[in-house]
Design an enzyme around this catalytic site. Structure first.
Site, PDB file in Angstrom:
ATOM      1  N   HIS A  64      -5.313  -4.634  -6.683  1.00  0.00           N
ATOM      2  CA  HIS A  64      -5.205  -3.458  -7.547  1.00  0.00           C
ATOM      3  C   HIS A  64      -5.063  -3.940  -8.997  1.00  0.00           C
ATOM      4  O   HIS A  64      -4.206  -4.785  -9.282  1.00  0.00           O
ATOM      5  CB  HIS A  64      -3.937  -2.655  -7.230  1.00  0.00           C
ATOM      6  CG  HIS A  64      -3.892  -2.043  -5.864  1.00  0.00           C
ATOM      7  ND1 HIS A  64      -4.175  -0.716  -5.627  1.00  0.00           N
ATOM      8  CD2 HIS A  64      -3.573  -2.564  -4.653  1.00  0.00           C
ATOM      9  CE1 HIS A  64      -4.014  -0.449  -4.334  1.00  0.00           C
ATOM     10  NE2 HIS A  64      -3.645  -1.556  -3.719  1.00  0.00           N
ATOM     11  N   HIS A 114      -7.638  -6.726  -1.085  1.00  0.00           N
ATOM     12  CA  HIS A 114      -8.028  -6.098  -2.346  1.00  0.00           C
ATOM     13  C   HIS A 114      -6.924  -6.280  -3.372  1.00  0.00           C
ATOM     14  O   HIS A 114      -5.743  -6.322  -3.042  1.00  0.00           O
ATOM     15  CB  HIS A 114      -8.340  -4.611  -2.152  1.00  0.00           C
ATOM     16  CG  HIS A 114      -7.253  -3.848  -1.447  1.00  0.00           C
ATOM     17  ND1 HIS A 114      -7.079  -3.900  -0.085  1.00  0.00           N
ATOM     18  CD2 HIS A 114      -6.293  -3.031  -1.917  1.00  0.00           C
ATOM     19  CE1 HIS A 114      -6.052  -3.141   0.250  1.00  0.00           C
ATOM     20  NE2 HIS A 114      -5.545  -2.603  -0.841  1.00  0.00           N
ATOM     21  N   ASP A 122     -10.192   3.261  -7.841  1.00  0.00           N
ATOM     22  CA  ASP A 122      -9.392   3.770  -6.737  1.00  0.00           C
ATOM     23  C   ASP A 122      -9.558   5.289  -6.655  1.00  0.00           C
ATOM     24  O   ASP A 122      -9.552   5.983  -7.676  1.00  0.00           O
ATOM     25  CB  ASP A 122      -7.915   3.407  -6.925  1.00  0.00           C
ATOM     26  CG  ASP A 122      -7.111   3.533  -5.640  1.00  0.00           C
ATOM     27  OD1 ASP A 122      -6.686   2.504  -5.094  1.00  0.00           O
ATOM     28  OD2 ASP A 122      -6.920   4.682  -5.167  1.00  0.00           O
ATOM     29  N   ILE A 123      -9.673   5.808  -5.434  1.00  0.00           N
ATOM     30  CA  ILE A 123      -9.910   7.243  -5.235  1.00  0.00           C
ATOM     31  C   ILE A 123      -8.674   8.064  -5.584  1.00  0.00           C
ATOM     32  O   ILE A 123      -8.776   9.266  -5.875  1.00  0.00           O
ATOM     33  CB  ILE A 123     -10.357   7.482  -3.769  1.00  0.00           C
ATOM     34  CG1 ILE A 123     -11.194   8.751  -3.654  1.00  0.00           C
ATOM     35  CG2 ILE A 123      -9.192   7.501  -2.809  1.00  0.00           C
ATOM     36  CD1 ILE A 123     -11.905   8.885  -2.308  1.00  0.00           C
ATOM     37  N   ASN A 129      -0.797  -5.479  -2.152  1.00  0.00           N
ATOM     38  CA  ASN A 129       0.087  -5.036  -1.082  1.00  0.00           C
ATOM     39  C   ASN A 129      -0.299  -5.753   0.205  1.00  0.00           C
ATOM     40  O   ASN A 129      -1.486  -5.873   0.514  1.00  0.00           O
ATOM     41  CB  ASN A 129      -0.038  -3.520  -0.900  1.00  0.00           C
ATOM     42  CG  ASN A 129       0.419  -2.758  -2.134  1.00  0.00           C
ATOM     43  OD1 ASN A 129       1.364  -3.156  -2.797  1.00  0.00           O
ATOM     44  ND2 ASN A 129      -0.271  -1.667  -2.451  1.00  0.00           N
ATOM     45  N   GLY A 170       3.257  -2.160   1.970  1.00  0.00           N
ATOM     46  CA  GLY A 170       2.540  -0.953   1.570  1.00  0.00           C
ATOM     47  C   GLY A 170       1.029  -1.046   1.679  1.00  0.00           C
ATOM     48  O   GLY A 170       0.309  -0.244   1.084  1.00  0.00           O
ATOM     49  N   GLN A 171       0.538  -2.028   2.467  1.00  0.00           N
ATOM     50  CA  GLN A 171      -0.915  -2.157   2.625  1.00  0.00           C
ATOM     51  C   GLN A 171      -1.430  -1.065   3.567  1.00  0.00           C
ATOM     52  O   GLN A 171      -0.931  -0.930   4.688  1.00  0.00           O
ATOM     53  CB  GLN A 171      -1.248  -3.542   3.195  1.00  0.00           C
ATOM     54  CG  GLN A 171      -2.754  -3.794   3.295  1.00  0.00           C
ATOM     55  CD  GLN A 171      -3.067  -5.219   3.769  1.00  0.00           C
ATOM     56  OE1 GLN A 171      -2.168  -6.007   4.094  1.00  0.00           O
ATOM     57  NE2 GLN A 171      -4.350  -5.546   3.820  1.00  0.00           N
ATOM     58  N   SER A 172      -2.415  -0.294   3.099  1.00  0.00           N
ATOM     59  CA  SER A 172      -2.970   0.771   3.944  1.00  0.00           C
ATOM     60  C   SER A 172      -4.413   0.514   4.353  1.00  0.00           C
ATOM     61  O   SER A 172      -4.909   1.125   5.285  1.00  0.00           O
ATOM     62  CB  SER A 172      -2.860   2.127   3.234  1.00  0.00           C
ATOM     63  OG  SER A 172      -3.617   2.128   2.048  1.00  0.00           O
TER      64      SER A 172
HETATM   65  P1  5GP Z   1      -3.360  -0.405  -0.252  1.00  0.00           P
HETATM   66  O1  5GP Z   1      -2.521   0.807   0.049  1.00  0.00           O
HETATM   67  O2  5GP Z   1      -3.954  -0.987   1.014  1.00  0.00           O
HETATM   68  O3  5GP Z   1      -2.701  -1.433  -1.097  1.00  0.00           O
HETATM   69  O4  5GP Z   1      -4.553   0.121  -1.149  1.00  0.00           O
HETATM   70  C1  5GP Z   1      -5.605   0.868  -0.648  1.00  0.00           C
HETATM   71  C2  5GP Z   1      -6.136   1.685  -1.790  1.00  0.00           C
HETATM   72  O5  5GP Z   1      -7.417   2.177  -1.439  1.00  0.00           O
HETATM   73  C3  5GP Z   1      -5.269   2.908  -2.126  1.00  0.00           C
HETATM   74  O6  5GP Z   1      -4.843   2.825  -3.471  1.00  0.00           O
HETATM   75  C4  5GP Z   1      -6.218   4.090  -1.895  1.00  0.00           C
HETATM   76  O7  5GP Z   1      -6.061   5.117  -2.842  1.00  0.00           O
HETATM   77  C5  5GP Z   1      -7.588   3.452  -1.977  1.00  0.00           C
HETATM   78  N1  5GP Z   1      -8.599   4.105  -1.175  1.00  0.00           N
HETATM   79  C6  5GP Z   1      -8.467   4.552   0.104  1.00  0.00           C
HETATM   80  N2  5GP Z   1      -9.617   5.068   0.539  1.00  0.00           N
HETATM   81  C7  5GP Z   1     -10.499   4.967  -0.496  1.00  0.00           C
HETATM   82  C8  5GP Z   1     -11.867   5.344  -0.653  1.00  0.00           C
HETATM   83  O8  5GP Z   1     -12.527   5.887   0.245  1.00  0.00           O
HETATM   84  N3  5GP Z   1     -12.453   5.084  -1.857  1.00  0.00           N
HETATM   85  C9  5GP Z   1     -11.754   4.499  -2.888  1.00  0.00           C
HETATM   86  N4  5GP Z   1     -12.420   4.295  -4.024  1.00  0.00           N
HETATM   87  N5  5GP Z   1     -10.461   4.113  -2.756  1.00  0.00           N
HETATM   88  C10 5GP Z   1      -9.852   4.353  -1.581  1.00  0.00           C
END
Ligand code: 5GP
Ligand code: ZN
Length: 114
Positions: A102, A100, A30-31, A87, A93-95
């Protein structure tokens, strides 16, 4: 999906720190890590969220959990324990709208989550 962030990472158009890859799954760091170990396990096939998964995706999902086990062993959190989070939707909290998982570990997790 053309403009989906994780489809673009799967295609290699956006770089990632890969942890595991085969024909069905990519796992990468994760970034913005929320724990010492924070890996995303991503089916290469696009699903918006777990709400699109069907019984016929069962083998893929079992494989996701094999990859999660691989990640846990590789980062030495299998014995200590870790958390898997999916998420889903706005309040979940899905972005990124590409399924995916975690994998979070390397510190004690709290409950309930925020
Ligand atoms: P969500 O918020 O949808 O559950 O998780 C999305 C995840 O993707 C977040 O933890 C965010 O830090 C990660 N993320 C977003 N953009 C990037 C990216 O460009 N590269 C990587 N490796 N992770 C990313
Ligand atoms: Zn996608």
């Amino acid at each position: 999906m053309e403009n989906c962030l994780f489809c673009r990472i799967v295609r290699g158009e956006i770089p990632s720190t890969k942890v595991f890859e085969d024909d069905q799954i990519l796992a990468f760091k994760d970034i913005e890590p929320q724990a010492p170990v924070h890996v995303l396990v991503v089916p290469k096939k696009h699903y918006d969220s777990i709400m699109q998964l069907k019984a016929e995706d069962g083998a893929l999902l079992a494989h996701v959990f094999e990859v999660i086990q691989y990640v846990a062993n590789e980062f030495d959190i299998a014995e200590k324990g870790f958390r898997v989070v999916v998420n889903t939707g706005k309040e979940g909290g899905q972005s990124v709208d590409h399924v995916h998982f975690h994998v979070l570990g390397g510190r004690s997790m709290e409950w309930p989550p925020g």
